[in-house]
Write an enzyme that holds these catalytic residues in place. Sequence first.
Site, PDB file in Angstrom:
ATOM      1  N   TYR A 142       2.171 -11.892   1.210  1.00 30.94           N
ATOM      2  CA  TYR A 142       3.596 -12.220   1.336  1.00 30.94           C
ATOM      3  C   TYR A 142       4.443 -11.280   0.484  1.00 30.94           C
ATOM      4  O   TYR A 142       5.411 -10.674   0.959  1.00 30.94           O
ATOM      5  CB  TYR A 142       3.848 -13.679   0.932  1.00 30.94           C
ATOM      6  CG  TYR A 142       5.315 -14.001   0.808  1.00 30.94           C
ATOM      7  CD1 TYR A 142       6.121 -14.142   1.937  1.00 30.94           C
ATOM      8  CD2 TYR A 142       5.919 -14.150  -0.445  1.00 30.94           C
ATOM      9  CE1 TYR A 142       7.475 -14.412   1.824  1.00 30.94           C
ATOM     10  CE2 TYR A 142       7.271 -14.433  -0.563  1.00 30.94           C
ATOM     11  CZ  TYR A 142       8.044 -14.563   0.570  1.00 30.94           C
ATOM     12  OH  TYR A 142       9.384 -14.825   0.451  1.00 30.94           O
ATOM     13  N   GLU A 270      -4.463 -19.484  -6.402  1.00 25.50           N
ATOM     14  CA  GLU A 270      -4.623 -18.040  -6.230  1.00 25.50           C
ATOM     15  C   GLU A 270      -3.272 -17.414  -5.878  1.00 25.50           C
ATOM     16  O   GLU A 270      -2.529 -17.905  -5.042  1.00 25.50           O
ATOM     17  CB  GLU A 270      -5.623 -17.759  -5.106  1.00 25.50           C
ATOM     18  CG  GLU A 270      -5.938 -16.283  -4.910  1.00 25.50           C
ATOM     19  CD  GLU A 270      -6.907 -16.019  -3.764  1.00 25.50           C
ATOM     20  OE1 GLU A 270      -7.192 -14.842  -3.506  1.00 25.50           O
ATOM     21  OE2 GLU A 270      -7.365 -16.999  -3.144  1.00 25.50           O
TER      22      GLU A 270
END
Length: 311
Positions: A142, A270
């Site tokens: 992202y 994560e």
Amino acid sequence: MKILVTGGAGFIGSHIAEELVSHKQDVRILDNFSAGKLKNIRHFEKKVELLEGNISDKATVDDAVKGCNYIFHQAAMVSVEESIKNPVKTWDINIKGTLLVLGAASRMGVKRVVLASSAAVYGDTLALPKREDGALNPKSPYGESKHINEMNAEKYLKDFKLQTVCLRYFNVYGPRQDPDSPYSGVISKFVSAALRKERPIIYGDGEQTRDFVFVKDVVKANLLAMSEKKAAGQVFNIGTGTETSINSLWKEIKKQTKSKLVPIHKAPREGDIRRSFASIVKAGKVLKYRPEYSLEEGLKYTIEWIKENSS
């Protein structure tokens, strides 16, 4: 003047579209309703032109951009977690979709594109506060996709003279942020948990920090980025300049909801960043951007909205 808002039925996009409508602008919305909701725009739906389609489809994007003077590009896959699970989908929506928007805008004579970027481009760089000229080290697909979009925006300015402005959103919250989505912001999740009398989940020790910015301030920043001549070709942080820990955030929500719940702590996620808050000096100087909503005030409006819209 016609203005396109991609992702205009989503959380931030619907607020931008609504503000434009309140200023009597001619607004077109493109959304595929994968994350956006018709109920977000229901109260002003008849005042906009609504196109349903995917941002990664060229014909759809061309149709949406045709005849528009300005574009607010909000459509994206916004979850860090989901981007790690499905990086190919992230690249298709975020990078290909943005290239299609930029390409159509340059061909069709759009005056300016304001793009939603993200603080995720900074990653876990040590320098604080995060400055636009600081190091970038995105930790997720992202964040990488947003960095690539910024570079492509710069390329379209240099090569095709398309005016672009990139806004690096920090942690945006407010009404219409879906608390039931597995990828919604921590504030909507915390508020929803408190109202349901469910213990909230905090990942890690809760001392990780964020810069929480109310959606109405983000809308204001977008409109300033559209109108300020000196903004073309630049990148701006959009936050408050205030660092708030997740534990402190829960404490304030607990106070406002009169909750006595104790959080459940789980392992860190994560891709999560330890500390993050914005320098908004540049946005203040160039855009005259000044956030108006304190966290306490923004939470009040957010809690009220979630109470009214809880199923």
